[in-house]
Design an enzyme around this catalytic site. Structure first.
Site, short mmCIF file in Angstrom:
data_model
loop_
_atom_site.label_atom_id
_atom_site.label_comp_id
_atom_site.label_asym_id
_atom_site.label_seq_id
_atom_site.Cartn_x
_atom_site.Cartn_y
_atom_site.Cartn_z
N ASN A 143 40.20 46.23 37.44
CA ASN A 143 39.21 44.25 37.06
C ASN A 143 39.34 44.58 35.96
OD1 ASN A 143 37.45 47.06 38.18
ND2 ASN A 143 36.39 45.89 37.18
N CYS A 144 39.10 43.77 35.12
CA CYS A 144 38.07 43.31 33.61
C CYS A 144 37.02 43.05 34.46
CB CYS A 144 39.49 42.76 33.11
SG CYS A 144 39.17 40.55 34.33
N MET A 145 36.17 42.48 32.82
CA MET A 145 35.10 42.01 33.42
C MET A 145 34.34 41.05 34.43
SD MET A 145 32.60 40.64 29.91
CE MET A 145 33.33 42.45 28.23
#
Length: 510
Positions: free
Chosen positions: A451-453
């Site tokens: 995942n990113c932000m």
């Protein structure tokens, strides 16, 4: 090959975001420390503020190491703690080896009146080395991440088992780091010259450079590659270099934070700030877009649309996380996204042209607190408010006109169609986690989960097994992006815990 390159770039961009998120917290406390040290504050409060500032300086002055550890841990598919430890040791190995080589070959620069500034070398954790700034941490972090994923599964016979797995990776990295340390003594001065030339070109193109940078930074969001544009300008010498209080800082954000820590003596903010104003669209653009979508929704669905759009608009405006709002209209009309990006670029260009020097990287909270450390005559924050109000009106009427004129199916305008369950869809009682797994083609089709932000990022083995209709039934999703085997499910700020739940369900380590 193209898919692999794209996947690698996206994986790198989301790994870089890990330490950047902590930078936001540092900036907040740095601003608070400056306020606590104002002259009218009691002496014990000023002392407390000085302590906080010193702590934040400790982070600001060691970003290369922080990026190294953060990137390595983020890139590691498993055993992240071991990857982080190897990254730390590798970083120290590089410093020792590079310093020793420079000394043995009589390449150590002499410190002058401005220290080592201009010599191409700098002090890092007590070692004088080639001045690679944050790039050093990024390079070693990526090397460690790659080696860790490729070799940490290697096992030996029992009597040699101590040298297997992560220790094997560590053994391979020792000669690799040594070669890198020697090579960079000759290669980096050349690269540094290229960076300086490119930075100088961008900084001297004036308003055109601001426009192109602002447009690209917003337009690339659907690909997830926008981090690769703004991050180097904000945290590396590509965004500029400045001497503040006798110390050199590189990158728009680092320079601003350093000036913030010395706000009392700052009368003009560094021009690199032009690369750290993209929070404008997050505040004013989000308000306008949300208002336009709600206004254009069918009368009988306005309440439903408000319930969906207002929370996304609030998060975008206050915290600067715009993706839940962005994806509510991006797929309905790429034209709207193009116009949105152009209005963003126009806004930032106008602000810079009028003389506004306001730091705006995230949302309203970060913007107000960070700029409050300076005199309004320095930031000209009033220009942001004036331009913001005007552009909000323009944004709103432009979106309303295009949505109505082109009959764009933004939320609340689309036809309501009750669809049957997609292929292999689970019962309606199944939760979002099951829907995601089935929509991605099942457990056997999922290769990696990260995942990113705001996005759940998954690489699948066979993209043909992905069922987008099932993924769209996930109640938490704000949008789906597919690029070959690279699948992104837009979740929002809760994506970290959502990813952990998915990993737990799949029985895989993070």
């Amino acid at each position: 090959m193209g898919d692999k390159i794209t996947q690698s770039m996206q994986k790198f961009s989301r790994s870089v975001i890990v330490p950047v998120k902590f930078m936001a917290v540092m900036g907040l406390f740095l601003a608070i420390s400056v306020i606590l040290q104002l002259e009218f504050m009691p002496s014990f409060i000023q002392t407390f503020g000085l302590l906080i500032k010193t702590m934040m300086d400790g982070m600001l002055n060691n970003l290369s190491l922080i990026f190294c550890i953060g990137i390595a841990a983020a890139l590691a598919n498993k055993n992240k703690a071991e990857a982080a430890l190897i990254a730390l040791i590798s970083f120290l190995f590089f410093l020792a080896a590079n310093n020793t080589w420079l000394s043995l070959t009589n390449q150590l620069a002499k410190s002058g009146e401005m220290g080592l500034f201009g010599t191409g070398q700098g002090m890092v954790l007590g070692f004088q080395v080639v001045d690679m700034n944050v790039f050093l941490g990024m390079i070693i972090g990526c090397l460690v991440g790659y080696f860790h994923n490729k070799f940490s599964d290697k096992k030996f016979a029992d009597f040699l088992s101590i040298y297997g797995e992560s220790r094997y990776t560590f053994m391979l990295l020792i000669p690799t780091i040594l070669v890198l340390a020697i090579a960079m003594s000759y290669i980096w001065p050349v690269i540094n010259g290229w960076i300086s030339s490119l930075s100088g070109f961008i900084l001297t193109t004036g308003l055109l450079g601001v426009f192109i940078y602002a447009f690209g930074n917003r337009f690339l969001i659907p690909t997830g590659l926008h981090h690769l544009l703004w991050m180097p300008f904000c945290f590396t010498p590509l965004g500029g270099t400045a001497e503040i209080n006798g110390q050199m800082y590189s990158g728009a954000v680092n320079i601003f934070y350093a000036q913030m820590a010395n706000a009392g003596s700052i009368t003009t903010l560094d021009p690199s700030l032009r690369f750290a104003t993209f929070g404008f669209v997050k505040i004013f653009g989000s308000i306008a877009v949300a208002a336009a979508i709600i206004y254009c929704a069918k009368k009988e669905r306005k309440d439903e649309v408000k319930g969906m759009i207002l929370p996304s608009a609030f998060v975008a405006t206050i915290a600067g996380i715009t993706e839940p709002l962005d994806f509510s209209f991006l797929f309905a009309s790429p034209l709207l996204w193009l116009v949105h990006s152009l209005l963003t670029a126009i806004s930032e260009t106008v602000l810079w042209g009028l003389g506004a020097r306001t730091y705006m990287l995230y949302g309203l909270i970060d913007t107000v607190i960070s700029n409050s450390a300076f005199n309004p005559s320095v930031t000209k924050f009033y220009l942001v408010i004036i331009v913001g109000i005007i552009m909000t009106v323009i944004w709103f009427f432009t979106f309303v006109f295009l949505i109505n004129k082109l009959n764009i199916k933004t939320p609340g305008r689309e036809e309501v169609v009750v669809e049957g369950a997609g292929k292999n869809a689970p019962d309606s009682s199944d939760d979002d986690i099951n829907l995601v797994i089935v929509g991605l083609g099942g457990e056997a089709n999922i290769e990696t989960v990260a995942n990113c932000m705001t996005r759940l990022r998954v690489i699948v083995k066979d993209e043909n097994q992905v069922d987008k209709h099932i993924l769209e039934k996930v109640s938490k999703q704000k949008g789906i992006v597919t690029n070959g085997k690279n699948i992104q499910v837009i979740i929002g700020m809760g994506v970290q815990s959502f990813k952990e739940d998915v990993c737990e369900k799949l029985g895989i380590s993070e």
